[in-house]
Design an enzyme around this catalytic site. Structure first.
Site, PDB file in Angstrom:
ATOM      1  N   HIS A 430      30.814   3.295 -12.648  1.00 26.60           N
ATOM      2  CA  HIS A 430      31.382   4.341 -13.496  1.00 26.60           C
ATOM      3  C   HIS A 430      32.763   4.737 -12.998  1.00 26.60           C
ATOM      4  O   HIS A 430      33.175   4.377 -11.900  1.00 26.60           O
ATOM      5  CB  HIS A 430      30.483   5.584 -13.489  1.00 26.60           C
ATOM      6  CG  HIS A 430      29.219   5.442 -14.272  1.00 26.60           C
ATOM      7  ND1 HIS A 430      29.012   6.052 -15.491  1.00 26.60           N
ATOM      8  CD2 HIS A 430      28.089   4.746 -14.017  1.00 26.60           C
ATOM      9  CE1 HIS A 430      27.810   5.745 -15.950  1.00 26.60           C
ATOM     10  NE2 HIS A 430      27.228   4.948 -15.071  1.00 26.60           N
ATOM     11  N   GLU A 501      30.739   5.729  -8.490  1.00 26.16           N
ATOM     12  CA  GLU A 501      31.771   6.471  -9.209  1.00 26.16           C
ATOM     13  C   GLU A 501      33.126   6.220  -8.557  1.00 26.16           C
ATOM     14  O   GLU A 501      33.303   6.472  -7.356  1.00 26.16           O
ATOM     15  CB  GLU A 501      31.466   7.973  -9.175  1.00 26.16           C
ATOM     16  CG  GLU A 501      30.129   8.363  -9.797  1.00 26.16           C
ATOM     17  CD  GLU A 501      30.214   8.517 -11.301  1.00 26.16           C
ATOM     18  OE1 GLU A 501      31.333   8.474 -11.824  1.00 26.16           O
ATOM     19  OE2 GLU A 501      29.155   8.699 -11.934  1.00 26.16           O
TER      20      GLU A 501
END
Length: 643
Positions: A430, A501
């Site tokens: 992500h 992330e």
């Protein structure tokens, strides 16, 4: 209406555009510093000046252009397939008209009369457009000789998620300072408030071998006078329309072009389109036939192929391959998080290389890699959702084969791997729009999982200098119960289930502090998966054992999570205590949110696994005998969508 009498939103076929943009050079720039306010000006003062300038224009414009959402709602839709009075209201209200013909719509992606997108542009106006793959710009309004208000398209079939921008500018004058205001951002805070700068790509500059570079000065992010009716407010059925309105935000920056007669692209992050992926996979498969196999996992709701790559030593026998553990890595479930694709490129480059470590990894493991889980959203220029207007990373609990086929078939694949005791790890890549660094979110183990085992893989990734171990979190809140990492952990009893992330901005520690991440940094993070997976799959478990011993000492049983923040960037913060953050005005705010109760114990692998369709199966009258176990299929085979 469809055959059942339900309303069907019209989806223009023109929304699926492939290509149409420049052939972007894959050249990572030198590390670029974050933006800072102009000399003699603080960040709050910069916001005050921007708001004061806007107020002066509104006062001069008169009450008929006061920016009222109610008066502006009739001007049209916000996205390509679903209209939204809220987002477009900001555009129609605009920044007020000037004397003469200064304030005008110079670009409209969907002109109401079906005419030219640039019908309102003057001879000296900048010419904006986003008529290419992954582009996102709904409207541009000229509010001054060199100032423009821009409105982004909402995700298709939604009334929100305005974050990703990617547009082209032409007809500029060199060395002229232009002011760009994107006036319908929806997140209350942003890394643009902490020094992040947009990206630009000049076709003239590319002739000299220069690719994407950071751009923009006097960057600020602040709440503006526009508002919209949020979905959550509608669900609450508040009696007052005033109470139901949510705030919109402006990203404002100054832009100067080096050349006239140029085409310049401006984007939130380094673009990585579906077409770019297809080309990269063709080149990769041509040189890696000995270790890579391409298949279609499923066709998306829009009919675009979602591919799954199998990476392993294909020279081994089928029995040898079937005995190997399997790692599943996916990316781009959120289409606007394009930095995840650059991390994925690093993963692919590393595991398909001819290095000794890569060869050893392919002899020990099978990698199932899904580079783009949401091809529809990527092509459309969405930020968070797919074609149906839903967040695919909230559909994992009960995915639907028709509406969310890519999630359905990936979950089905992993269920088969778990049934065969082959799944070792799942990681979904992500991008993060509000935090610095690169880090992971995991899930704290249940009764049937060794304590602290979920912290081992992040420790292995921490060998990469761009990875921040202190930013990692392992909390699970109820709001995340239907995400990929939580569903795989809970329903499939997989302790190694993560999202990785990567910040849109950069790091706040080490040599990279104060600098933006570029594509080379993101690739380096992806290449760190190679040694980390080797250590995790090591039969001797040397590093894993050492890390577990260290964790047992460092994290007593009663301590729990070391981090109080678990925010996946979607506007919902997960924290068990107060979380300090910088707001769009440059101040520090403190807010907290009650953490969920500890999750129940994950199911044992010996228990029957839930069907990805969500349909409940009848409980057998007696314990199944061995011949009821699922047949062991080849790990090289992937389920195909039956379309």
């Amino acid at each position: 209406l469809d055959a059942h009498g339900d309303e069907v939103l019209p989806i223009p076929t023109a929304a699926f555009r492939l290509g149409g943009h420049a052939d972007f050079l894959d050249i990572a720039p030198e590390p670029e510093p974050l933006a800072s306010p102009p000399p003699g000006c603080t960040y709050p003062e910069l916001i005050v000046k921007a708001v004061a300038s806007e107020a002066e224009r509104l006062i001069a414009s008169g009450s008929e252009h006061s920016g009222s959402s109610a008066n502006a709602s009739s001007s049209g839709g916000c996205g390509g397939a679903a209209s939204s009075s809220g987002c477009d209201g900001a555009a129609a209200g605009g920044s007020g008209s000037f004397s003469g013909d200064v304030r005008r719509v110079v670009y409209d992606a969907f002109p109401p009369d079906g005419g030219s997108c640039h019908a309102g542009a003057g001879a000296d106006s900048l010419l904006f457009d986003a008529q290419f793959e992954s582009g996102n710009l709904r409207r541009a309004i000229q509010v001054g000789p060199h100032e423009y208000d821009l409105v982004l398209s909402c995700d298709v079939n939604t009334r929100g998620h305005t974050q990703w921008f990617f547009f082209r500018v032409r007809n500029m004058d060199a060395a002229v300072e232009y002011r760009i205001n994107i006036i319908n951002m929806m997140k209350p805070d942003s890394l643009f408030a902490s020094g992040m700068r947009p990206l630009s790509y000049s076709e003239r500059r590319a002739r000299s071998g220069v690719g994407w570079i950071r751009c923009g000065e006097s960057i600020c992010y602040f709440a503006n006078q526009y508002s919209y009716v949020s979905t959550s407010a509608k669900k609450k059925k508040l009696p007052s329309s005033r109470e139901a309105l949510s705030q919109l935000y402006t990203l404002s920056f100054r832009l100067t072009f080096a050349h006239s007669d140029d085409s310049v692209y401006v984007a939130q992050c380094y673009p990585f389109t579906y077409t770019m992926l297809s080309r990269a996979l063709r080149e990769l498969s041509a040189r890696c036939e000995h270790c890579l196999r391409r298949e279609t996992l499923a066709l998306s709701a829009g009919g675009n192929a979602c591919e799954v790559l199998t990476v392993t030593d294909l020279g081994a026998t089928e029995a040898q391959i079937a005995a190997r553990k399997v790692v599943v890595i996916s990316a781009r479930v959120h289409p606007g998080e394009s930095n995840a694709s650059w991390v994925m490129q690093g993963v692919l480059d590393a595991v398909t290389s001819e290095s000794d470590d890569a060869t050893a990894l392919r002899q020990q493991l099978v990698l199932k890699i899904i580079p783009m889980l949401n091809p529809d959203g990527v092509i459309l220029g969405n930020y968070r959702c797919g074609l149906g207007g839903v967040d695919l990373n909230r559909q994992w609990s009960e995915p639907n084969e028709q509406s969310t086929p890519t999630i359905f078939h990936l979950k089905k694949l992993m269920r088969q791997l778990v049934a065969q005791d082959q799944l070792l790890l799942f990681c979904d890549l992500h991008g993060h729009s509000r935090k610095r660094n690169i880090f992971t979110y995991g899930c704290e183990g249940g009764k049937n999982m060794p304590r602290l085992l979920e912290r081992v893989f992040p420790r292995l990734l921490a060998d990469c200098p761009h990875f921040s171990l202190p930013c990692c979190s392992y909390k699970v809140l109820r709001s995340k119960e239907t995400t990929g990492r939580v569903v795989v952990w809970r329903q499939l009893a997989m302790p190694h289930s993560f999202t990785l992330e990567a910040s849109f901005c950069g790091a706040d520690f080490g040599a990279g502090a104060g600098l933006h991440f570029n594509t080379a940094h993101l690739r380096e993070m992806g290449s760190a998966f190679l040694p980390a997976l080797l250590a995790l799959a090591d039969p001797a478990q040397t590093r894993v054992t050492a890390i577990m011993a260290e964790l047992e000492t460092a994290v007593p049983a009663a301590t729990g999570n070391l981090s109080d923040d678990d925010d996946d960037g979607d506007g919902e913060r997960e924290s068990e205590g107060p979380h300090r953050r910088r707001t769009s005005t440059g101040t520090v705010a403190v807010r907290g949110r009650r953490a969920a109760k500890p999750p129940p114990a994950a199911p044992s692998r010996r228990k029957s696994l839930p069907d990805p369709s969500g349909k409940k199966k009848k409980k057998p009258a007696s314990t199944p005998t061995p011949h009821h176990a699922p047949a062991r299929s080849s790990v090289l085979a992937s389920p195909r969508a039956g379309r």
